[in-house]
Scaffold this active site. Structure first.
Site, PDB file in Angstrom:
ATOM      1  N   GLY A 233      14.070-173.670  51.495  1.00  0.00           N
ATOM      2  CA  GLY A 233      15.473-174.070  51.589  1.00  0.00           C
ATOM      3  C   GLY A 233      15.923-174.898  50.401  1.00  0.00           C
ATOM      4  O   GLY A 233      17.024-174.736  49.912  1.00  0.00           O
ATOM      5  N   PHE A 234      15.062-175.817  49.961  1.00  0.00           N
ATOM      6  CA  PHE A 234      15.372-176.702  48.823  1.00  0.00           C
ATOM      7  C   PHE A 234      16.593-177.567  49.069  1.00  0.00           C
ATOM      8  O   PHE A 234      17.212-178.051  48.129  1.00  0.00           O
ATOM      9  CB  PHE A 234      15.534-175.894  47.532  1.00  0.00           C
ATOM     10  CG  PHE A 234      14.404-174.942  47.271  1.00  0.00           C
ATOM     11  CD1 PHE A 234      13.108-175.421  47.119  1.00  0.00           C
ATOM     12  CD2 PHE A 234      14.614-173.578  47.203  1.00  0.00           C
ATOM     13  CE1 PHE A 234      12.055-174.550  46.893  1.00  0.00           C
ATOM     14  CE2 PHE A 234      13.558-172.703  46.984  1.00  0.00           C
ATOM     15  CZ  PHE A 234      12.277-173.194  46.825  1.00  0.00           C
ATOM     16  N   GLY A 461       7.961-173.965  54.786  1.00  0.00           N
ATOM     17  CA  GLY A 461       7.093-173.339  53.786  1.00  0.00           C
ATOM     18  C   GLY A 461       6.209-174.368  53.111  1.00  0.00           C
ATOM     19  O   GLY A 461       5.381-174.031  52.266  1.00  0.00           O
ATOM     20  N   ILE A 633      -2.884-188.147  50.296  1.00  0.00           N
ATOM     21  CA  ILE A 633      -2.570-186.728  50.370  1.00  0.00           C
ATOM     22  C   ILE A 633      -3.271-186.142  51.595  1.00  0.00           C
ATOM     23  O   ILE A 633      -4.487-186.228  51.732  1.00  0.00           O
ATOM     24  CB  ILE A 633      -3.007-186.015  49.068  1.00  0.00           C
ATOM     25  CG1 ILE A 633      -2.295-186.641  47.858  1.00  0.00           C
ATOM     26  CG2 ILE A 633      -2.732-184.523  49.154  1.00  0.00           C
ATOM     27  CD1 ILE A 633      -0.779-186.688  47.914  1.00  0.00           C
ATOM     28  N   LYS A 637      -4.139-178.802  49.019  1.00  0.00           N
ATOM     29  CA  LYS A 637      -3.661-177.475  48.621  1.00  0.00           C
ATOM     30  C   LYS A 637      -2.135-177.381  48.732  1.00  0.00           C
ATOM     31  O   LYS A 637      -1.458-176.980  47.786  1.00  0.00           O
ATOM     32  CB  LYS A 637      -4.322-176.427  49.521  1.00  0.00           C
ATOM     33  CG  LYS A 637      -4.249-175.022  49.007  1.00  0.00           C
ATOM     34  CD  LYS A 637      -5.059-174.117  49.918  1.00  0.00           C
ATOM     35  CE  LYS A 637      -5.437-172.823  49.242  1.00  0.00           C
ATOM     36  NZ  LYS A 637      -6.405-172.076  50.069  1.00  0.00           N
ATOM     37  N   THR A 638      -1.607-177.753  49.901  1.00  0.00           N
ATOM     38  CA  THR A 638      -0.159-177.636  50.088  1.00  0.00           C
ATOM     39  C   THR A 638       0.571-178.678  49.240  1.00  0.00           C
ATOM     40  O   THR A 638       1.678-178.436  48.778  1.00  0.00           O
ATOM     41  CB  THR A 638       0.230-177.761  51.575  1.00  0.00           C
ATOM     42  OG1 THR A 638      -0.357-178.949  52.111  1.00  0.00           O
ATOM     43  CG2 THR A 638      -0.243-176.575  52.368  1.00  0.00           C
ATOM     44  N   GLN A 642       3.371-178.001  46.321  1.00  0.00           N
ATOM     45  CA  GLN A 642       4.701-178.627  46.251  1.00  0.00           C
ATOM     46  C   GLN A 642       5.032-179.105  44.848  1.00  0.00           C
ATOM     47  O   GLN A 642       6.134-178.901  44.354  1.00  0.00           O
ATOM     48  CB  GLN A 642       4.775-179.827  47.210  1.00  0.00           C
ATOM     49  CG  GLN A 642       4.939-179.422  48.650  1.00  0.00           C
ATOM     50  CD  GLN A 642       6.186-178.610  48.857  1.00  0.00           C
ATOM     51  OE1 GLN A 642       7.284-179.059  48.611  1.00  0.00           O
ATOM     52  NE2 GLN A 642       6.017-177.374  49.281  1.00  0.00           N
ATOM     53  N   GLY A 706       4.601-188.792  51.372  1.00  0.00           N
ATOM     54  CA  GLY A 706       5.517-187.665  51.204  1.00  0.00           C
ATOM     55  C   GLY A 706       5.644-187.270  49.750  1.00  0.00           C
ATOM     56  O   GLY A 706       5.927-188.093  48.891  1.00  0.00           O
ATOM     57  N   GLU A 709       9.691-183.354  46.437  1.00  0.00           N
ATOM     58  CA  GLU A 709      10.855-183.519  45.564  1.00  0.00           C
ATOM     59  C   GLU A 709      10.533-184.305  44.295  1.00  0.00           C
ATOM     60  O   GLU A 709      11.112-184.070  43.238  1.00  0.00           O
ATOM     61  CB  GLU A 709      11.987-184.168  46.349  1.00  0.00           C
ATOM     62  CG  GLU A 709      12.583-183.150  47.288  1.00  0.00           C
ATOM     63  CD  GLU A 709      13.476-183.745  48.347  1.00  0.00           C
ATOM     64  OE1 GLU A 709      14.681-183.558  48.259  1.00  0.00           O
ATOM     65  OE2 GLU A 709      12.955-184.388  49.269  1.00  0.00           O
TER      66      GLU A 709
END
Ligand code: MOS
Length: 745
Positions: A233-234, A461, A633, A637-638, A642, A706, A709
């Site tokens: 979505g971003f 995602g 973290i 991987k995810t 990001q 988090g 971004e």
């Protein structure tokens, strides 16, 4: 926690469903008897509809209905807000009246048996407009004559700027950018009596649910939002847009489910964009590089119908140590759809300006740009006076510089070569504030030996399904494969919007507590079970390890698998529930009382190399390193995915992306993937990402803060600074276009 799965590179638990096409995205749900709605969108950007002639279209094959403002059921403007988790993308419901505020605004909806029939008929709806001149560029409108929409100041920046021995005065422009997730927007609406189900693609199931209730004037319990998988979505899916309400009203009208898919062209008009931001930055520093004044005058656009703030003041006031700071920002309404957050809103444009200005100042000072950052390192948040919860930016600069080989950089422009190409090296700081919202999570331990976790947050995602499974696995000792996770459905316990890179930090405490509560429920059952080995034992003497209930001092092998305890009691399962956060706030979220003592941000540094071939005026990014201080973290991987994904967007922002409006009509002329360029594989070099992995325990027991971004912030200025280093050309208005580099060739 030594053998814990938390922090490892865990493969997405939903990955197989996705790569085999079994994960159903918004408009892919198979609904019986679905009709298709295609919007007619305005070809003017300012004015009114005089007449809509549907006579020809109505007679076309398969057409079921044509809706517009003249025959449309009443809808309501949502009274909600971000804080109440009921914020719309555009507050004006579709077809409210005959007025047109932007090119591409829906003016009619054609519903037909097939998509092709609806599309064909939509092209035969004749709309007559009374058009006024649209305003789609900042220079077309007068300078704002009002108090700033946001501001921050300390000391006396104007006076200090006068006296500062070394000064920089420059204006930076980041253009309109359009979100282009692979999964476009779309809704299937299905009624059953007076109950409505909306199959959506949303970053906020709960928010969408609340807004739907307000716009459609329905009790919340009559609406069900389903969005199990989201093709990213971003930011453009944070808040709902008009097509969703058109699908709902259309389905009610034709008494059949209706699917409305937003085509790529309308992704550029009706579902948000990053606004154009113009920043006038003035810096003053001593000869040895200590900042004495910083000013940033910011202008951005919004739409005529909504306010939207792309906050660049906040970053200006917190990033560096400086006694005199003044930043102010104004919104200017234009005839475009309402802007919306796009990955790293505020800080992404802000850091393009600030970090470019720091690079330019370093050149004036004849100082290494990294050294200038270190001399102005903020040991606390000077905008609020609060200490940082956890900041290791110095470490990020140093690790990055070492790994990249920064000390080998020859500062002279055009001095570094590789074959026919000129190399340029640039660096920039990156930062993103930490938000954490509330979450309700339910975890059930089942008699088949599995666990089930659920929450009405969603996985856009980024790996949220997997984060849930990892935390449950960590607490219970069950393998990840034994943990099933349900997300993306408004009937589940309410959860946060996936925005602001806050989902992980928001849900982790609730998952952890809910899992502990479920384990306690099983332990209590064990102590009560009349025939069981733990009958009568104080529950405090029992614990669960590797999925087995056992006495605290004894080894797990001495215990019993939890499912045997459930089975012996004829229980299908036992639940644990937990709530984290005070309220279910979405974006930016509620920091909570303990956290209010601290300023909580992630930090990091980007280092990049560009190669410029003057013969053919070709500029490429050839090397990239990001070092991120983003708390603990949870999944290497995810998380890496990001940051690397964000850097790819950064390359797009720096070198390719800009939505261009025709000033005569307000038409975004490059509203397709051929003309609006995003970075593709050929544009992307070898990239490296290092996480410092310092837990930020102010936030939660795991110390997860988090990430996501933050990866985009700072990228574009690292690229333009590297480009300057190679070519001597400073691009202050993005993107870097080939024609801007011709002068140096
Ligand atoms: Mo992000 S702009 O919160 O998707």
């Amino acid at each position: 926690m030594s053998s814990s799965i938390v922090g490892q590179a865990v493969t997405r638990i939903d990955g197989r469903l996705k790569v085999t096409g079994q994960a159903a995205y918004g408009v892919e749900h198979r609904i019986q008897n679905v009709a298709h709605g295609v919007g007619v969108s305005s070809t003017i950007a300012n004015g009114r509809i005089v007449r809509i002639d549907t006579s020809e279209a109505e007679k076309m094959p398969g057409v079921l209905a044509i809706l517009h403002h003249g025959n449309f059921d009443r809808m309501y403007r949502p009274a909600g807000s971000l804080e109440e988790m009921s914020r719309p993308g555009e507050s004006r419901p579709p077809f409210e009246d005959e007025n047109v505020y932007y090119y591409g605004q829906f003016v009619a909806l054609v519903i037909a048996n097939t998509f092709e029939q609806a599309q064909d008929a939509a092209s035969h709806v004749r709309v007559q407009y009374e058009a006024k001149r649209p305003f789609v560029r900042l220079e077309q409108v007068p300078a704002p004559n009002k108090s700033p929409d946001t501001q921050s100041s300390r000391g006396n920046a104007e006076a200090a700027l006068q006296q500062g021995p070394v000064k920089l005065d420059a204006t930076y422009v980041t253009p309109v950018e359009t979100h282009n997730p692979m999964e476009m927007h779309g809704t299937i609406a299905a009624w059953e009596g007076d109950k409505l189900t909306l199959y959506e693609t949303t970053q906020g199931v709960v928010n969408h649910h609340n807004v739907a209730s307000q716009v459609l004037g329905m009790p919340p319990e009559s609406i069900h939002i389903v969005s199990p998988f989201v093709g990213s979505g971003f930011g453009c899916k944070l808040f709902p847009w008009p097509h969703s309400w058109l699908a709902a009203a259309g389905a009610r009208h034709v008494k059949r489910p209706v699917k409305v898919a937003v085509p790529r062209t309308l992704m550029f008009t009706t579902v948000g964009h990053r606004p154009l931001v113009q920043q006038h930055v003035r810096l003053a520093a001593t000869q040895d590089g200590k900042l004495v004044a910083m000013m940033n005058d910011v202008l951005q656009h919004t739409s005529v119908v909504d306010e939207y703030l792309e906050n660049c003041v906040d970053a200006t006031s917190m990033l560096y140590s400086c006694p005199n700071v003044k930043a102010q920002q104004y919104e200017v309404p234009l005839n475009v759809g309402t802007p919306t957050p796009m990955r790293g809103p505020g800080r992404t444009p802000a850091l393009f300006a600030l970090e470019s200005a720091m690079d330019e100042l370093a050149i004036k000072l004849n100082m290494d740009p990294l050294e200038l950052r270190l001399r102005n390192y903020a040991e606390k948040d000077e905008s609020s006076g609060k200490p940082w919860s956890s900041k290791h930016l110095r470490d990020a600069y140093q690790k990055g510089a070492e790994r990249f080989g920064w000390s080998k950089r020859n500062p002279k422009v055009g001095s570094m070569r590789k074959g026919n190409e000129i190399l340029g090296w640039g660096m920039a700081t990156c930062t993103w504030p930490c938000h954490a919202a509330g979450a309700d999570v339910r975890v059930r331990l089942l008699s088949d030996g599995s666990a089930h976790a659920s929450c009405a947050t969603q996985d856009i995602g980024t790996g949220t399904y997997t984060v849930f499974a990892e935390i449950v696995s960590d607490k219970t000792g069950l393998p990840v494969e034994k943990v099933k996770v349900a997300l993306g459905d408004s009937s589940l316990p309410p959860g946060p919007t996936s925005g602001g890179s806050a989902a992980t930090a928001s849900v982790v405490p609730a998952i952890s507590k809910a899992t502990e509560n479920a384990i306690q429920a099983v332990i209590k059952a064990a102590s009560k079970a009349p025939q069981g080995p733990f009958h009568g034992i104080d529950p405090k003497q029992l614990k669960m390890t590797q999925g087995r209930i056992h006495i605290v001092d004894k080894s797990p092998d001495s215990g019993v698998p939890f499912q045997e305890i459930l089975a012996s009691q004829h229980l299908v399962g036992l639940d644990g529930k937990a709530t984290s956060g005070r309220e279910h706030r979405s974006y930016p979220g509620d920091p909570g009382p303990e956290r209010e003592k601290y300023s909580i941000h992630s930090f990091g540094a980007h280092f990049c190399e560009v190669a410029f071939d003057p013969e053919i005026v070709r500029l490429r990014v050839t090397r990239w390193l990001s070092v991120i201080d983003g708390g603990r973290i949870i999944n290497q991987k995810t998380a890496r995915n990001q940051i690397l994904g964000a850097v790819v967007m950064g390359i797009g922002m720096g070198m390719l992306e800009e939505t261009v409006y025709d000033p005569r009509t307000g038409h975004p002329i490059n509203n397709n993937f051929a003309d609006y360029m995003v970075a593709v594989n050929a544009d992307v070099p070898e990239m490296e990402c290092i996480f410092l992995d310092y837990p930020d325990t102010v936030l939660n027991e795991y110390g997860a803060r988090g990430i996501g971004e933050i990866g985009l912030t700072g990228c574009a200025s690292a690229i333009t600074s590297a480009t300057y280093h190679a070519t001597g050309i400073r691009v202050r208005e993005l993107p870097i276009r080939i024609e801007k580099l011709l002068a140096s060739a």
